[in-house]
Design an enzyme around this catalytic site. Structure first.
Site, PDB file in Angstrom:
ATOM      1  CG  HIS A  73      -3.579  -6.566   7.117  1.00  0.00           C
ATOM      2  ND1 HIS A  73      -3.149  -7.243   8.229  1.00  0.00           N
ATOM      3  CD2 HIS A  73      -2.856  -7.056   6.079  1.00  0.00           C
ATOM      4  CE1 HIS A  73      -2.201  -8.098   7.892  1.00  0.00           C
ATOM      5  NE2 HIS A  73      -2.002  -8.016   6.581  1.00  0.00           N
ATOM      6  CG  HIS A 117      -2.941  -7.199   1.320  1.00  0.00           C
ATOM      7  ND1 HIS A 117      -1.624  -6.803   1.356  1.00  0.00           N
ATOM      8  CD2 HIS A 117      -3.087  -8.087   2.341  1.00  0.00           C
ATOM      9  CE1 HIS A 117      -0.996  -7.432   2.347  1.00  0.00           C
ATOM     10  NE2 HIS A 117      -1.863  -8.223   2.952  1.00  0.00           N
TER      11      HIS A 117
HETATM   12  P1  5GP Z   1       0.265  -9.925   5.628  1.00  0.00           P
HETATM   13  O1  5GP Z   1       0.242  -9.927   7.129  1.00  0.00           O
HETATM   14  O2  5GP Z   1      -1.104  -9.822   5.018  1.00  0.00           O
HETATM   15  O3  5GP Z   1       1.030 -11.092   5.065  1.00  0.00           O
HETATM   16  O4  5GP Z   1       1.061  -8.684   5.115  1.00  0.00           O
HETATM   17  C1  5GP Z   1       1.428  -7.592   5.892  1.00  0.00           C
HETATM   18  C2  5GP Z   1       1.673  -6.433   4.955  1.00  0.00           C
HETATM   19  O5  5GP Z   1       2.073  -5.339   5.736  1.00  0.00           O
HETATM   20  C3  5GP Z   1       2.766  -6.678   3.918  1.00  0.00           C
HETATM   21  O6  5GP Z   1       2.234  -6.480   2.616  1.00  0.00           O
HETATM   22  C4  5GP Z   1       3.840  -5.672   4.264  1.00  0.00           C
HETATM   23  O7  5GP Z   1       4.441  -5.110   3.129  1.00  0.00           O
HETATM   24  C5  5GP Z   1       3.069  -4.624   5.053  1.00  0.00           C
HETATM   25  N1  5GP Z   1       3.872  -3.965   6.068  1.00  0.00           N
HETATM   26  C6  5GP Z   1       4.691  -4.561   6.964  1.00  0.00           C
HETATM   27  N2  5GP Z   1       5.270  -3.652   7.770  1.00  0.00           N
HETATM   28  C7  5GP Z   1       4.797  -2.439   7.371  1.00  0.00           C
HETATM   29  C8  5GP Z   1       5.035  -1.102   7.833  1.00  0.00           C
HETATM   30  O8  5GP Z   1       5.797  -0.832   8.749  1.00  0.00           O
HETATM   31  N3  5GP Z   1       4.361  -0.108   7.171  1.00  0.00           N
HETATM   32  C9  5GP Z   1       3.505  -0.360   6.136  1.00  0.00           C
HETATM   33  N4  5GP Z   1       2.900   0.691   5.570  1.00  0.00           N
HETATM   34  N5  5GP Z   1       3.266  -1.608   5.674  1.00  0.00           N
HETATM   35  C10 5GP Z   1       3.902  -2.635   6.297  1.00  0.00           C
END
Ligand code: 5GP
Length: 140
Positions: free
Chosen positions: A102, A104
């Site tokens: 993903h 951001h």
């Molecule tokens: P990363 O893996 O890049 O550190 O971040 C994962 C991102 O996914 C985080 O910014 C977190 O807020 C988001 N996130 C985690 N669980 C969920 C979820 O259930 N729904 C949504 N919409 N975002 C999520």
């Protein structure tokens, strides 16, 4: 490291977990981050499985980048932003918490810092911000 079909983003795409969906095309899916670090913070993911940029195919990367650009333009317009920050974390040591690739996309304004990670947004606010982005998507 293998891909886990039961990661939360896979569940979101299968409709098993709700989300504020913003956009999808044949290859990518976009939704609001539930713990936004800026109003309008959204996530661009490929529809096909991969953990992160280390195992993504060129086709998955290309598809995501085209959608990232579209969403960057959309959040600029929706939030009258002055710039955009992109973030991508690969593997736990790189800061990744959800192991489906993903990107951001965060609209930015001069002098406004990103909020600290980890604060759940009010669902009404999340929907209102999603509505602002959905309203401009056709124009970008
Ligand atoms: P990363 O893996 O890049 O550190 O971040 C994962 C991102 O996914 C985080 O910014 C977190 O807020 C988001 N996130 C985690 N669980 C969920 C979820 O259930 N729904 C949504 N919409 N975002 C999520």
């Amino acid at each position: 490291m293998s891909y886990d079909n039961d990661n939360i983003f896979a569940k979101i795409m299968r409709g098993e977990v709700p989300c504020e969906k913003l956009y999808e095309d044949d290859n990518t899916f976009v939704f609001m981050d539930i713990m936004p670090r800026a109003d309008g913070h959204c996530l661009v993911i490929p529809k096909t499985p991969c953990r992160n940029i280390l195992d993504a195919s060129p086709a998955q990367m290309n598809a995501c980048m085209a959608t990232v650009q579209k969403m960057a333009r959309a959040v600029m317009k929706a939030f009258d932003a002055e710039g955009v920050t992109l973030q991508q974390f690969s593997e736990a040591a790189g800061g990744q918490e959800v192991f489906h690739l993903h990107f951001h996309v965060l609209p930015r304004r001069e002098g406004v810092k990103l909020r600290p990670p980890g604060s759940m947004e009010d669902f009404g606010v999340l929907k209102a911000n999603a509505d602002k982005i959905r309203a401009v998507l056709a124009e970008v």
